[in-house]
Scaffold this motif. Structure first.
Motif, PDB file in Angstrom:
ATOM      1  N   GLY A  84      51.644  55.349  59.568  1.00 53.18           N
ATOM      2  CA  GLY A  84      52.081  54.372  58.571  1.00 53.18           C
ATOM      3  C   GLY A  84      53.405  54.786  57.967  1.00 53.18           C
ATOM      4  N   SER A  85      53.433  54.868  56.636  1.00 51.25           N
ATOM      5  CA  SER A  85      54.688  55.280  55.998  1.00 51.25           C
ATOM      6  C   SER A  85      54.548  56.651  55.335  1.00 51.25           C
ATOM      7  CB  SER A  85      55.112  54.231  54.973  1.00 51.25           C
ATOM      8  OG  SER A  85      54.134  54.166  53.951  1.00 51.25           O
ATOM      9  N   THR A  86      53.538  57.408  55.783  1.00 49.21           N
ATOM     10  CA  THR A  86      53.295  58.709  55.158  1.00 49.21           C
ATOM     11  C   THR A  86      54.528  59.612  55.183  1.00 49.21           C
ATOM     12  OG1 THR A  86      51.296  58.521  56.495  1.00 49.21           O
ATOM     13  CG2 THR A  86      51.413  60.380  54.972  1.00 49.21           C
ATOM     14  N   PHE A  87      55.122  59.743  56.366  1.00 49.39           N
ATOM     15  CA  PHE A  87      56.276  60.638  56.487  1.00 49.39           C
ATOM     16  C   PHE A  87      57.460  60.105  55.680  1.00 49.39           C
ATOM     17  CE2 PHE A  87      54.860  61.899  61.067  1.00 49.39           C
ATOM     18  CZ  PHE A  87      53.801  62.616  60.544  1.00 49.39           C
ATOM     19  N   THR A  88      57.608  58.794  55.733  1.00 46.33           N
ATOM     20  CA  THR A  88      58.731  58.185  55.014  1.00 46.33           C
ATOM     21  C   THR A  88      58.586  58.446  53.524  1.00 46.33           C
ATOM     22  OG1 THR A  88      58.549  56.436  56.663  1.00 46.33           O
ATOM     23  CG2 THR A  88      60.079  56.061  54.845  1.00 46.33           C
ATOM     24  N   ASP A  89      57.364  58.293  53.038  1.00 47.96           N
ATOM     25  CA  ASP A  89      57.156  58.486  51.612  1.00 47.96           C
ATOM     26  C   ASP A  89      57.347  59.938  51.217  1.00 47.96           C
ATOM     27  OD1 ASP A  89      56.572  55.842  51.640  1.00 47.96           O
ATOM     28  OD2 ASP A  89      54.377  56.087  51.600  1.00 47.96           O
ATOM     29  N   SER A  90      56.957  60.864  52.088  1.00 43.68           N
ATOM     30  CA  SER A  90      57.029  62.261  51.664  1.00 43.68           C
ATOM     31  C   SER A  90      58.441  62.822  51.790  1.00 43.68           C
ATOM     32  CB  SER A  90      56.021  63.121  52.436  1.00 43.68           C
ATOM     33  OG  SER A  90      56.534  63.446  53.711  1.00 43.68           O
ATOM     34  N   ASP A  91      59.148  62.570  52.900  1.00 45.62           N
ATOM     35  CA  ASP A  91      60.473  63.173  53.008  1.00 45.62           C
ATOM     36  C   ASP A  91      61.476  62.304  53.766  1.00 45.62           C
ATOM     37  OD1 ASP A  91      59.688  63.365  55.622  1.00 45.62           O
ATOM     38  OD2 ASP A  91      59.490  65.543  55.667  1.00 45.62           O
ATOM     39  N   ASN A  92      61.269  60.970  53.709  1.00 46.43           N
ATOM     40  CA  ASN A  92      62.164  60.036  54.387  1.00 46.43           C
ATOM     41  C   ASN A  92      62.128  60.202  55.912  1.00 46.43           C
ATOM     42  OD1 ASN A  92      63.736  57.816  54.062  1.00 46.43           O
ATOM     43  ND2 ASN A  92      65.648  58.922  53.654  1.00 46.43           N
ATOM     44  N   GLY A  93      60.983  60.664  56.388  1.00 41.04           N
ATOM     45  CA  GLY A  93      60.802  60.819  57.830  1.00 41.04           C
ATOM     46  C   GLY A  93      60.498  59.476  58.495  1.00 41.04           C
TER      47      GLY A  93
END
Ligand SMILES: C[S@@+](CC[C@H](N)C(=O)[O-])C[C@H]1O[C@@H](n2cnc3c(N)ncnc32)[C@H](O)[C@@H]1O
Lengths: 377, 476
Positions: A84-93
């Motif tokens: 999902g957007s887990t990486f995006t939320d944590s470090d813009n991954g």
């Protein structure tokens, strides 16, 4: 799980395996080139392992059934979707959509006929040829998601401009922003009328901290039949990878790769350099810890860390530009953004008052002030 | 044997005809060497030539050479002499005879000949034969001007168009010629009681008859840019997930259609719906006549069904809009884009970028500031390639816009092009309460929506193209 794909040839003696890899890379290169054709000395010839062959250049010697491959693909898709957007939320991954696209590219690189996986109705033979074992594909995708190993290291290459460059752990993956450096050079070279040795096009170009060799290869192709390029990097992995890429584009007669620190391998060229480009490490040391996992955990610190304010290497390059560039010579540096750009321009206008002209700050496509360019008076 | 025919033919002409004089000249030295060296088939000036692969192989080379020679003569002298058989039968004559057309399986040469002659007439009609001839003369006249190459771009355009039209003209004349020769051959075979030759010639006619059916279709695609590759863009209408799902289905239909036809399909730009389908997407379709066919799809497509996204299981109507733009070759663009008119942006990027970020997404959006037209691409693996792809889309959209503008000034074409505006509802797909796909322009309909949604849309396209071509012809 079998991880041996990268080291398959290592059972052979180091020299023999180097031959094999070189031969293989050459047979796949854009134009066949002689194996040895360097006429300059390499300081500390690297004894270490050979550049890894990017996945897409390996021979399709493995095979799998369509249904096994589809099973893998579905597993990989599910894994990608679960992010999902887990990486995006944590470090813009990367988010799931990015990962799905990467999965398609992995398939593109790993299969001899990737179109068959999308349109199985066209297949005659349910066996598909692969450039890595199916087990390795599982492992690679797990590394991508679970370890956040950069996609480009997973497939061993980065598409950059119109090039496909080999990359591996130990060398920075060239960034999209940096593509513009080549456009900047193209811009000044095009403006020039003649291409004699006195001008920019026919002169000596230098790329400091070349990494994979990306900027230098881009520039060499812009210069066409003119000029030559010297590239420098401190990292032995970078030097090896750059050499590999230079050969793949058949530019070994035009680009010399030297190992050393910044201007050190260039003694004797003072005042003779027509163009100087560099994308030196510019991230402030304090930011390294908080970087996106793909970067912070996997890319070499030597390529990223620019000292306390990130300006250490840029300032060093500025000073060097003043002494190395010939009159009318061009330089372009990549920076961390607006602050560094402004600082550099200010530095050049005050500390090097009168040494440079036509100083410009250029934005990248995201609108961030990214590059400083100018000419030596 | 060919020289016998030659002589017969020559004697059948009135002595005042240019053809007669030339042919008499040819007879004494009509040995193969002459024919092959001087009069090669040479109508490959453009990609528009319909392939003449079905020329009967059973007819000897010399006879073929003869036909080329005569064809060429017709052109080089601009002779107004209508081609005919040894006893004066012309293609128009065959049509006028109204010989009964029997089934293909009936080995009757008159029936074949009649079918072929009708096909040729249809092809001529579709090519707007009279206009084509006038245009060709005009272009030839312009090309002969001594200063034409002072403006190489203009000259290039003229000479390309000339080549294209000339190719078509030669192609059709060649077909007529071929038909008449087969008939001659049959008559000759009968006179000489050569059963094998007669049989072979009738077979050759049959092959011709079959291949002309295909050519009738190709002649529908006679528009200036019809042979180009194209971009197909699909946009979901209002209505949230249900209409995004529908847009996704429409895009899938085109992808499958293109694959069926052997075209290359590449997704250039895609914005997915949050739950299903797409908000919009653009694909590039590569292959001959991709634009010619796909342009028939421009407009709004309507779906009626029980929405799987509606828990109350109500019937929904949704729309997807389709736009198609041609990818013109270098040098034939209608608009010259200047770099300074462009705003190029990286989107979906955030944060500090540069060394901070590792991204594989290097999406680029280009805005053409003077027109506000935008194009985006995110499916390439480098930013540079994304930019190049987006530029190609932008160029295609600007070209299209300019073509419409030019066409509007040229009243003759206004009708057909404005019909193609993308808000016009062109087709209705009903899955509930009954099952049917109906084209609202032609009233063509099928009762199996599944096959249509799997890409079987050729019948819709062809019926539309035929109808609009006939309409245009009626207007002239
Ligand atoms: C940000 S990376 C740029 C790589 C490449 N030019 C690119 O744009 O993709 C910085 C590079 O500088 C090199 N480097 C770091 N310190 C150096 C030094 N003292 N002398 C030469 N190169 C150095 C690193 O090894 C790394 O390859």
């Amino acid at each position: 799980m079998n991880l041996s794909i990268f080291t398959k040839t290592s059972i052979l003696s180091p020299t023999l395996s180097s031959r094999i890899i070189l031969n293989r890379s050459i047979s796949n290169s854009i134009t066949p080139t002689p194996i040895i054709s360097r006429c300059y000395p390499i300081p500390n010839p690297p004894i270490s392992t050979n550049p890894k062959t990017p996945l897409f250049l390996r021979p399709p010697t493995f095979s799998a059934t369509l249904s096994d491959l589809q099973k893998w693909q579905n597993w990989a898709k599910t894994l990608a979707s679960s992010i999902g957007s887990t990486f995006t939320d944590s470090d813009n991954g990367p988010n799931s959509e990015n990962l799905h696209r990467e999965l398609n590219w992995l398939i593109e690189d790993a299969l001899e006929n990737p179109q068959f996986l999308q349109n199985p109705q066209f297949i005659e033979n349910p066996q598909l040829q692969l450039r890595a074992e199916l087990g390795d594909l599982y492992e690679l995708w797990k590394q991508r998601i679970e370890e956040r190993r950069p996609f480009q290291y997973v497939v061993g290459c980065e598409h950059w401009r119109d090039l496909v460059l080999s990359v591996e752990e130990g060398v920075l993956i060239p960034r999209p922003e940096t593509e513009l450096m080549v456009d900047l050079v193209e811009g000044v070279v095009k403006e020039e009328e003649d291409d004699d040795d006195d001008g920019l096009k026919g002169g000596l170009w230098v790329d400091l901290g070349t990494g994979s060799g990306a900027i230098a290869i881009g520039i060499a192709r812009v210069l066409g039949g003119f000029g030559r390029v010297i590239v420098v990097d401190l990292s032995s992995v970078a030097v090896r990878v750059a050499e590999f890429n230079v050969k793949r584009y058949n530019l070994q007669d035009k680009i010399s790769v030297k190992q050393g620190s910044w201007f050190e391998p260039l003694s004797g060229f003072e005042g003779r350099v027509a163009g100087l480009v560099s994308n030196p490490p510019y991230i402030p040391s304090g930011h390294i810890g908080g970087l996106q996992a793909e970067v912070g955990r996997h890319e070499p610190r030597l390529a990223l860390d620019g000292g306390e304010d990130g300006m250490a290497d840029l300032l060093h390059l500025c000073n060097g530009a003043a002494s190395m560039l010939k009159s009318g010579g061009f330089f372009a540096f990549e920076t961390n953004g607006e602050d560094q750009c402004k600082f550099l321009v200010d530095h050049m206008e005050t500390v090097y008052y009168g040494s440079f002209y036509n100083l410009k700050i250029v934005k990248d496509f995201a609108g961030i002030e990214r590059f400083v360019t100018g000419f030596r008076s | 044997m060919s020289s016998i025919i030659l002589i017969r033919r020559a004697y059948n002409r009135s002595s005042s005809s240019i053809l007669f004089r030339f042919q008499s000249l040819f007879i004494p030295n009509s040995h193969p060497q002459f024919s092959t060296s001087t009069v090669k088939p040479q109508n490959h000036a453009s990609g528009f030539d319909l392939p003449s692969k079905n020329v009967s192989s059973s007819i000897s080379n010399e006879r073929l050479n003869f036909s080329y020679r005569r064809r060429l003569l017709l052109f080089s002298t601009q002779a107004a002499v209508e081609a005919s058989t040894s006893d004066g039968l012309t293609v128009d004559g065959i049509v006028a005879n109204q010989w009964t057309i029997l089934d293909e399986n009936e080995s009757d040469w008159k029936s074949h000949a009649s079918a072929i002659a009708q096909s040729i007439c249809l092809i001529k009609k579709r090519l707007k034969w009279k206009e084509l001839k006038v245009r060709l003369e005009l272009l030839s006249f312009q090309l002969e001007k001594p200063d034409i190459w002072d403006d190489p771009v203009h000259a290039g355009k003229i000479s390309r168009e000339h080549g294209t039209l000339m190719g078509k003209m030669k192609e059709v004349n060649g077909l007529e010629q071929e038909l008449l020769e087969h008939i001659d051959m049959i008559k000759l075979a009968r006179e000489e009681d050569d059963v094998d030759l007669e049989l072979e010639s009738v077979k050759a006619l049959l092959r011709m008859r079959q291949s002309l059916k295909e050519k009738e279709l190709e002649a529908l695609l006679a528009g200036e840019h019809d042979s180009c590759s194209c971009f197909i863009e699909v946009q979901a209408g209002a209505g949230g997930t249900e209409s995004m799902d529908w847009a996704g289905m429409v895009m899938q239909m085109y992808k499958m259609w293109a694959q069926r036809r052997g075209y290359g399909v590449t997704v250039v730009d895609e914005m997915r719906g949050e739950i299903a389908g797409i908000k919009r997407a653009t694909v590039r379709v590569d292959g001959e006549y991709a634009y010619g066919y796909a342009k028939a799809e421009v407009g709004a497509h309507r779906l009626v069904r029980i929405s799987p996204f509606d828990s109350a299981k109500r019937r929904h109507t949704s729309f997807a809009a389709v736009a198609v733009t041609p990818i013109l070759g270098d040098g034939s663009h209608h608009v010259q884009i200047s770099e300074s008119d462009l705003r190029i942006e990286r989107y979906r990027s955030g944060g500090a970028g540069g060394q901070h970020a590792n991204v594989t997404d290097s999406a680029v959006r280009i805005t053409h500031i003077p027109t506000g037209i935008t194009a985006a691409c995110q499916n390439e693996r480098s930013q540079h390639q994304n930019k190049a792809s987006a530029m190609a889309v932008l160029q295609s959209r600007l070209d299209q816009r300019e073509m419409v503008r030019q066409a509007q000034m040229n009243a003759q074409y206004t009708q057909s092009l404005t019909d193609n505006s993308w808000g016009n509802q062109i087709r209705s797909y009903v899955l509930h309460p009954y099952r049917m796909v109906k084209d609202l322009r032609t009233n063509f309909e099928v009762s199996d929506p599944d096959s249509v949604l799997e890409g079987e849309i050729d019948d819709f396209i062809l019926s539309y193209l035929t109808e609009s071509m006939d309409k245009e012809n009626d207007q002239v």
